[in-house]
Design a protein around this motif. Structure first.
Motif, PDB file in Angstrom:
ATOM      1  N   LEU A 320       0.818  -1.210   0.000  1.00 10.64           N
ATOM      2  CA  LEU A 320       0.000   0.000   0.000  1.00 10.64           C
ATOM      3  C   LEU A 320       0.852   1.259   0.000  1.00 10.64           C
ATOM      4  N   ASN A 321       0.396   2.254  -0.730  1.00  8.22           N
ATOM      5  CA  ASN A 321       0.920   3.608  -0.604  1.00  8.22           C
ATOM      6  C   ASN A 321      -0.181   4.509  -0.073  1.00  8.22           C
ATOM      7  N   ARG A 322       0.134   5.203   1.011  1.00  6.94           N
ATOM      8  CA  ARG A 322      -0.812   6.139   1.619  1.00  6.94           C
ATOM      9  C   ARG A 322      -0.613   7.502   0.967  1.00  6.94           C
ATOM     10  N   LEU A 323      -1.636   7.977   0.261  1.00  8.21           N
ATOM     11  CA  LEU A 323      -1.515   9.150  -0.585  1.00  8.21           C
ATOM     12  C   LEU A 323      -2.396  10.289  -0.077  1.00  8.21           C
ATOM     13  N   ASP A 355      -7.073   6.072  12.231  1.00 10.60           N
ATOM     14  CA  ASP A 355      -6.064   6.497  13.205  1.00 10.60           C
ATOM     15  C   ASP A 355      -4.740   6.855  12.540  1.00 10.60           C
ATOM     16  N   GLY A 356      -4.814   7.589  11.439  1.00  4.93           N
ATOM     17  CA  GLY A 356      -3.604   8.076  10.797  1.00  4.93           C
ATOM     18  C   GLY A 356      -2.820   7.043  10.037  1.00  4.93           C
ATOM     19  N   ALA A 357      -3.453   5.951   9.660  1.00 11.56           N
ATOM     20  CA  ALA A 357      -2.783   4.891   8.901  1.00 11.56           C
ATOM     21  C   ALA A 357      -3.847   4.160   8.078  1.00 11.56           C
ATOM     22  N   PRO A 358      -3.434   3.331   7.114  1.00 10.20           N
ATOM     23  CA  PRO A 358      -4.417   2.549   6.366  1.00 10.20           C
ATOM     24  C   PRO A 358      -5.184   1.609   7.296  1.00 10.20           C
ATOM     25  N   SER A 359      -6.478   1.486   7.059  1.00 10.23           N
ATOM     26  CA  SER A 359      -7.315   0.657   7.916  1.00 10.23           C
ATOM     27  C   SER A 359      -6.941  -0.818   7.820  1.00 10.23           C
ATOM     28  N   ASN A 360      -6.875  -1.476   8.972  1.00 12.83           N
ATOM     29  CA  ASN A 360      -6.639  -2.923   9.027  1.00 12.83           C
ATOM     30  C   ASN A 360      -7.880  -3.719   8.665  1.00 12.83           C
ATOM     31  N   ALA A 393      -5.976   8.718   1.680  1.00 15.68           N
ATOM     32  CA  ALA A 393      -6.395   7.315   1.597  1.00 15.68           C
ATOM     33  C   ALA A 393      -5.247   6.536   0.973  1.00 15.68           C
ATOM     34  N   SER A 394      -5.353   5.232   1.000  1.00 16.33           N
ATOM     35  CA  SER A 394      -4.285   4.386   0.460  1.00 16.33           C
ATOM     36  C   SER A 394      -4.768   3.609  -0.749  1.00 16.33           C
ATOM     37  N   MET A 440      -0.795  -4.339   9.682  1.00 21.35           N
ATOM     38  CA  MET A 440      -0.294  -3.318   8.785  1.00 21.35           C
ATOM     39  C   MET A 440       1.067  -2.849   9.294  1.00 21.35           C
ATOM     40  N   THR A 441       2.094  -2.963   8.453  1.00 24.08           N
ATOM     41  CA  THR A 441       3.446  -2.590   8.862  1.00 24.08           C
ATOM     42  C   THR A 441       3.981  -1.480   7.974  1.00 24.08           C
ATOM     43  N   ASP A 442       4.468  -0.415   8.594  1.00 28.16           N
ATOM     44  CA  ASP A 442       5.087   0.685   7.870  1.00 28.16           C
ATOM     45  C   ASP A 442       6.409   0.192   7.276  1.00 28.16           C
ATOM     46  N   LEU A 443       6.603   0.416   5.993  1.00 21.76           N
ATOM     47  CA  LEU A 443       7.811  -0.075   5.331  1.00 21.76           C
ATOM     48  C   LEU A 443       9.069   0.547   5.924  1.00 21.76           C
ATOM     49  N   MET A 444       9.011   1.804   6.320  1.00 20.03           N
ATOM     50  CA  MET A 444      10.165   2.444   6.933  1.00 20.03           C
ATOM     51  C   MET A 444      10.517   1.772   8.256  1.00 20.03           C
ATOM     52  N   GLN A 445       9.506   1.370   8.998  1.00 26.76           N
ATOM     53  CA  GLN A 445       9.759   0.685  10.259  1.00 26.76           C
ATOM     54  C   GLN A 445      10.426  -0.655  10.013  1.00 26.76           C
TER      55      GLN A 445
END
Length: 527
Positions: A320-323, A355-360, A393-394, A440-445
């Motif tokens: 996913l990309n959050r745009l 909550d500030g991220a793509p929905s699980n 949205a993503s 959902m895992t942030d790629l940077m993390q």
């Protein structure tokens, strides 16, 4: 989760960074070592001619003379010029000249010290041009870039990008193990780009070139446009003799002073030519759009893919990309993503915020497209008039590769064997994610936890949006009788309109939606 994603490259992970591999081998001016696949596809399908030339058909501009170590820029612009001529968008060969200088300057180090770490006179990489075109930063004619002059002190982000005329939405990667695919790409698009190792000792009479597989000295990269072929080109025309007849017609960037006016024949069997490990990507431009003030590419990166990521050991993956979307460009028209996996099934989803991220919660995900990749490269899917209701949205790409791991492009950092970075991404937390087993895992993390690296990378997933004009009530980028019918259905309480659609339906701007708006649209259509 610690090992669930792996970065794909031909080199191992070293001290938290991927060393330069075949996917980012230097071209034009530097000798480097890289892996090589000697396999060359044999034969040709019956439906393909034994010889073909886009040059003879008028789809190829005259050979130019490169100014720096920028053959990679010349070959890429040549391929775009050929595509426009092949499609008949431009018919005057002299009017389709694109600016290599703009591409070269754009690909220099940015004011924040990131991007491609190079100056105007440095060598380049095969991956630069695809990112440039797919991000709609380029596609600029020389006539629109006349005031842009060579400047050794300029930074990449100081180069104007608002003059681009055409933006690429799909590119096809080709390789030496599918010669028929290369030939079809030439016929359909005018030309393809490829890198090879050029050594003067293998040039014969400035007309033909063949490097035998037995050559083992360091390579000297050069990138060109291939514009035709001849299966019967006699092998005796080369300085050393390949096993079989056959050669590609290539356009170089060394001027027009050679016997063939800057064009050369290069043997099918030339070492490294169209090799997916030594010089990649070799590509053709498949689809593009005229850039207008009603279209906007929404993206988290502008540099394109330098590597691929995959869910390790799994043929399915969700990326996913959050745009963040522009409020005026609220219709999603196309989704573009990069992958090297052919024949991969995919589904596209619009994922809301939570909550500030793509929905699980996958029950909230909206399926907006699907298909199967018919080629490796940049894949473009038309979306059916999706109205964007959230500012953020993503876009999720669910991949299923029955032939191997699911993989998708990422603009990860590139470094050389001596530790000098050649590309540094502008990646940040909150841009890219992968979804697996309900998490959902942030790629940077992931990059930080797994590789102890803060540079990270950004997935190559983009959304092309458009701003509807007044009267485009059904959001299909056209004002026609379908919009009139939708207004009539709304007035008859047979259809509902969103807030945005109501604004578009009020064609005369009087604050009301009534039959006079439908009539006014009909008058416009008839005019």
């Amino acid at each position: 989760m610690i090992k669930i994603i792996t970065v794909l490259s031909a080199a191992a992970l070293l001290t938290g960074a991927v060393s330069v591999s075949a996917s980012a081998v230097v071209i034009d001016g530097e000798e480097v070592a890289a892996t090589y696949d000697a396999t060359v596809a044999e034969g040709s399908s019956d439906d393909l001619p034994s010889s073909y030339s886009s040059l003879d058909k008028g789809y190829v501009t005259p050979a130019k003379s490169q100014s720096y170590n920028d053959c990679w820029a010349y070959s890429a612009t040549a391929a775009f010029e050929s595509k426009l001529l092949r499609d008949g968008v431009v018919t005057d060969i002299n009017a389709v000249r694109m600016s290599e200088l703009h591409l070269n300057l754009w690909a220099t180090t940015r004011t924040n010290g990131k991007g491609w770490i190079r100056s105007i006179s440095d060598s380049g990489y095969c991956y630069i041009a695809p990112g440039y075109y797919a991000s709609w930063q380029g596609g600029i004619f020389e006539s629109d870039a006349a005031d842009i002059l060579p400047d050794s002190n300029i930074k990449g982000d100081e180069v104007p990008t608002d003059r681009a005329k055409y933006g690429v939405t799909a590119m096809r990667y080709v390789s030496r193990n599918n010669m028929d695919g290369i030939k079809r790409a030439i016929m359909e698009n005018g030309g393809v780009t490829t890198g090879y190792s050029h050594k003067g000792i293998f040039m014969n009479n400035s007309t033909s070139y063949y490097m035998p597989e037995s050559y083992t000295e360091p390579k000297n990269g050069h990138q060109v446009e291939i514009v035709g072929w001849d299966d019967n080109y006699d092998k005796s025309n080369f300085k050393s003799t390949p096993k079989n007849n056959g050669a590609w017609l290539m356009k170089s960037s060394w001027g027009s002073g050679s016997p063939l006016n800057g064009f050369y024949w290069i043997s099918y069997e030339t070492k490294y030519l169209f090799d997916g490990k030594a010089y990649e990507p070799c590509f053709a431009i498949e689809q593009y759009e005229e850039i207008t003030d009603r279209k906007k590419m929404i993206q988290n990166e502008i540099f394109g893919a330098t590597y691929e990521v995959t869910l390790e050991g799994k043929n399915e993956g969700v990326f996913l990309n959050r745009l963040t979307f522009d409020k005026d460009f609220y219709v999603l028209d196309k989704v573009i993503f990069e992958t090297k996996a052919e024949s991969t099934e995919y589904e596209l989803y619009l994922v809301p915020e939570a909550d500030g991220a793509p929905s699980n919660d996958t029950d909230t995900w909206k399926l907006i497209g699907s298909g199967t990749t018919d080629h490796a490269g940049y894949i473009c899917t038309d979306i059916n008039n999706i109205e964007l209701t959230q500012s953020t949205a993503s876009i999720a790409v669910k991949l299923k590769n029955n032939g191997g791991d699911a993989k998708i492009g990422v603009d990860e950092w590139v470094d050389t064997s001596n530790g000098a970075f050649k590309f540094i991404p502008e990646s940040e937390f909150g841009m890219s994610y992968f979804y697996d087993n309900g998490k959902m895992t942030d790629l940077m993390q992931w990059y930080k936890d797994t590789l102890n690296n803060d540079m990270g990378g950004t997935l190559v997933i983009k959304g092309l949006t458009f701003k509807p004009e007044s009267g485009d009530v059904n959001l299909d980028s056209n004002v026609d009788i379908l919009d009139v019918t939708l207004i009539q259905q709304y007035l008859a309480e047979l259809e509902q309109l969103s807030t945005n659609q109501k604004k578009l339906a009020d064609f005369n701007g009087d604050g009301e939606i009534d039959i006079s708006d439908a009539t006014a649209i009909q008058v416009k259509i008839a005019s």
